[in-house]
Design a protein around this motif. Structure first.
Motif, PDB file in Angstrom:
ATOM      1  N   CYS A   3      13.367 -47.360 -37.206  1.00 26.77           N
ATOM      2  CA  CYS A   3      14.370 -48.171 -37.892  1.00 26.77           C
ATOM      3  C   CYS A   3      13.804 -49.568 -38.114  1.00 26.77           C
ATOM      4  N   PRO A   4      14.207 -50.225 -39.197  1.00 28.03           N
ATOM      5  CA  PRO A   4      13.641 -51.536 -39.516  1.00 28.03           C
ATOM      6  C   PRO A   4      14.157 -52.686 -38.653  1.00 28.03           C
ATOM      7  N   GLY A   5      15.086 -52.463 -37.764  1.00 32.56           N
ATOM      8  CA  GLY A   5      15.575 -53.550 -36.921  1.00 32.56           C
ATOM      9  C   GLY A   5      16.751 -53.115 -36.073  1.00 32.56           C
ATOM     10  N   GLY A   6      17.198 -54.031 -35.222  1.00 28.19           N
ATOM     11  CA  GLY A   6      18.281 -53.737 -34.292  1.00 28.19           C
ATOM     12  C   GLY A   6      19.604 -53.467 -34.971  1.00 28.19           C
ATOM     13  N   SER A   7      19.927 -54.235 -36.002  1.00 28.74           N
ATOM     14  CA  SER A   7      21.188 -54.065 -36.708  1.00 28.74           C
ATOM     15  C   SER A   7      21.298 -52.663 -37.308  1.00 28.74           C
ATOM     16  N   VAL A  37      37.884 -46.187 -32.412  1.00 29.85           N
ATOM     17  CA  VAL A  37      37.613 -47.447 -31.725  1.00 29.85           C
ATOM     18  C   VAL A  37      36.199 -47.410 -31.156  1.00 29.85           C
ATOM     19  N   VAL A  38      35.540 -48.558 -31.200  1.00 29.18           N
ATOM     20  CA  VAL A  38      34.201 -48.731 -30.639  1.00 29.18           C
ATOM     21  C   VAL A  38      34.310 -49.779 -29.533  1.00 29.18           C
ATOM     22  N   ALA A  44      27.753 -58.607 -26.711  1.00 32.07           N
ATOM     23  CA  ALA A  44      26.961 -57.768 -27.604  1.00 32.07           C
ATOM     24  C   ALA A  44      26.535 -58.496 -28.874  1.00 32.07           C
ATOM     25  N   HIS A  45      25.544 -57.930 -29.526  1.00 32.33           N
ATOM     26  CA  HIS A  45      25.030 -58.438 -30.791  1.00 32.33           C
ATOM     27  C   HIS A  45      26.123 -58.360 -31.856  1.00 32.33           C
ATOM     28  N   TYR A  46      26.168 -59.334 -32.743  1.00 30.72           N
ATOM     29  CA  TYR A  46      27.196 -59.384 -33.784  1.00 30.72           C
ATOM     30  C   TYR A  46      27.195 -58.153 -34.695  1.00 30.72           C
ATOM     31  N   SER A  47      26.085 -57.434 -34.737  1.00 30.40           N
ATOM     32  CA  SER A  47      25.975 -56.319 -35.670  1.00 30.40           C
ATOM     33  C   SER A  47      26.912 -55.160 -35.327  1.00 30.40           C
ATOM     34  N   VAL A  48      27.382 -55.072 -34.095  1.00 28.20           N
ATOM     35  CA  VAL A  48      28.351 -54.013 -33.766  1.00 28.20           C
ATOM     36  C   VAL A  48      29.614 -54.224 -34.593  1.00 28.20           C
ATOM     37  N   SER A  49      30.110 -55.444 -34.635  1.00 24.62           N
ATOM     38  CA  SER A  49      31.297 -55.749 -35.440  1.00 24.62           C
ATOM     39  C   SER A  49      31.010 -55.601 -36.926  1.00 24.62           C
ATOM     40  N   LYS A  50      29.878 -56.098 -37.365  1.00 27.06           N
ATOM     41  CA  LYS A  50      29.503 -56.001 -38.781  1.00 27.06           C
ATOM     42  C   LYS A  50      29.428 -54.536 -39.211  1.00 27.06           C
ATOM     43  N   ASN A  51      28.828 -53.710 -38.384  1.00 28.85           N
ATOM     44  CA  ASN A  51      28.686 -52.294 -38.723  1.00 28.85           C
ATOM     45  C   ASN A  51      30.026 -51.568 -38.711  1.00 28.85           C
ATOM     46  N   GLY A  58      36.991 -51.281 -39.210  1.00 33.98           N
ATOM     47  CA  GLY A  58      37.726 -52.539 -39.097  1.00 33.98           C
ATOM     48  C   GLY A  58      37.437 -53.273 -37.801  1.00 33.98           C
ATOM     49  N   LEU A  59      37.526 -54.585 -37.891  1.00 33.66           N
ATOM     50  CA  LEU A  59      37.251 -55.429 -36.723  1.00 33.66           C
ATOM     51  C   LEU A  59      38.247 -55.222 -35.590  1.00 33.66           C
ATOM     52  N   ARG A  60      39.476 -54.878 -35.915  1.00 33.33           N
ATOM     53  CA  ARG A  60      40.490 -54.665 -34.868  1.00 33.33           C
ATOM     54  C   ARG A  60      40.168 -53.452 -34.002  1.00 33.33           C
ATOM     55  N   ASN A  61      39.286 -52.606 -34.475  1.00 38.05           N
ATOM     56  CA  ASN A  61      38.915 -51.418 -33.716  1.00 38.05           C
ATOM     57  C   ASN A  61      37.580 -51.569 -33.009  1.00 38.05           C
ATOM     58  N   VAL A  62      37.143 -52.806 -32.863  1.00 35.60           N
ATOM     59  CA  VAL A  62      35.993 -53.115 -32.010  1.00 35.60           C
ATOM     60  C   VAL A  62      36.558 -53.828 -30.792  1.00 35.60           C
ATOM     61  N   VAL A  63      36.481 -53.163 -29.652  1.00 37.30           N
ATOM     62  CA  VAL A  63      37.005 -53.737 -28.410  1.00 37.30           C
ATOM     63  C   VAL A  63      35.852 -54.384 -27.668  1.00 37.30           C
ATOM     64  N   LYS A  64      35.958 -55.693 -27.494  1.00 40.70           N
ATOM     65  CA  LYS A  64      34.932 -56.426 -26.748  1.00 40.70           C
ATOM     66  C   LYS A  64      35.322 -56.407 -25.272  1.00 40.70           C
ATOM     67  N   VAL A  65      34.564 -55.646 -24.525  1.00 37.07           N
ATOM     68  CA  VAL A  65      34.870 -55.401 -23.122  1.00 37.07           C
ATOM     69  C   VAL A  65      34.387 -56.587 -22.280  1.00 37.07           C
ATOM     70  N   PRO A  66      35.249 -57.077 -21.395  1.00 33.26           N
ATOM     71  CA  PRO A  66      34.833 -58.169 -20.524  1.00 33.26           C
ATOM     72  C   PRO A  66      33.658 -57.739 -19.642  1.00 33.26           C
ATOM     73  N   THR A  67      32.870 -58.719 -19.241  1.00 34.02           N
ATOM     74  CA  THR A  67      31.701 -58.441 -18.413  1.00 34.02           C
ATOM     75  C   THR A  67      31.783 -59.193 -17.094  1.00 34.02           C
ATOM     76  N   THR A  68      31.019 -58.696 -16.143  1.00 33.89           N
ATOM     77  CA  THR A  68      30.895 -59.371 -14.852  1.00 33.89           C
ATOM     78  C   THR A  68      29.909 -60.533 -15.010  1.00 33.89           C
ATOM     79  N   ASP A  69      29.733 -61.284 -13.962  1.00 33.05           N
ATOM     80  CA  ASP A  69      28.807 -62.426 -14.009  1.00 33.05           C
ATOM     81  C   ASP A  69      27.376 -62.014 -14.322  1.00 33.05           C
ATOM     82  N   ASP A  70      27.020 -60.784 -13.961  1.00 32.25           N
ATOM     83  CA  ASP A  70      25.650 -60.331 -14.241  1.00 32.25           C
ATOM     84  C   ASP A  70      25.558 -59.527 -15.540  1.00 32.25           C
TER      85      ASP A  70
END
Length: 94
Positions: A3-7, A37-38, A44-51, A58-70
């Motif tokens: 693939c030509p890149g991460g996105s 839903v994703v 995460a990289h912005y490309s998850v939402s863009k994709n 749709g952006l409303r179906n991208v759930v950004k999961v909270p993370t721990t300190d690590d």
């Protein structure tokens, strides 16, 4: 496959996940599918939402999961934040 890149790699993975869960979507598109839903890390990289937009999810179906300190996703959030939608992919960040 190269693939030509991460996105693009993330897009390919998301489309593959959708097509694996719903093989008819390759021919019929996303009309008639349940709401998909994703999950992705809040870091995460912005490309998850863009994709998700490119795929018609749709952006409303991208759930950004909270993370721990690590930087690890909080597993409980993966189980509880789909609100009846079909969990089609979990995108992890390294």
């Amino acid at each position: 496959m190269t693939c030509p890149g991460g996105s693009y790699s993330i897009l390919l993975a998301m489309v593959t996940a959708r097509n694996t869960a719903f093989p008819a979507s390759k021919a019929d598109g996303v009309r008639g599918l349940p709401e998909l839903v994703v999950f992705t890390s809040a870091e995460a990289h912005y490309s998850v939402s863009k994709n998700a937009m490119l795929m018609g999810l749709g952006l409303r179906n991208v759930v950004k999961v909270p993370t721990t300190d690590d930087g690890r996703m909080v597993p409980a959030a993966l189980r509880t934040r789909s609100a009846g939608r079909w969990r089609v992919a979990v995108s992890a960040a390294a």
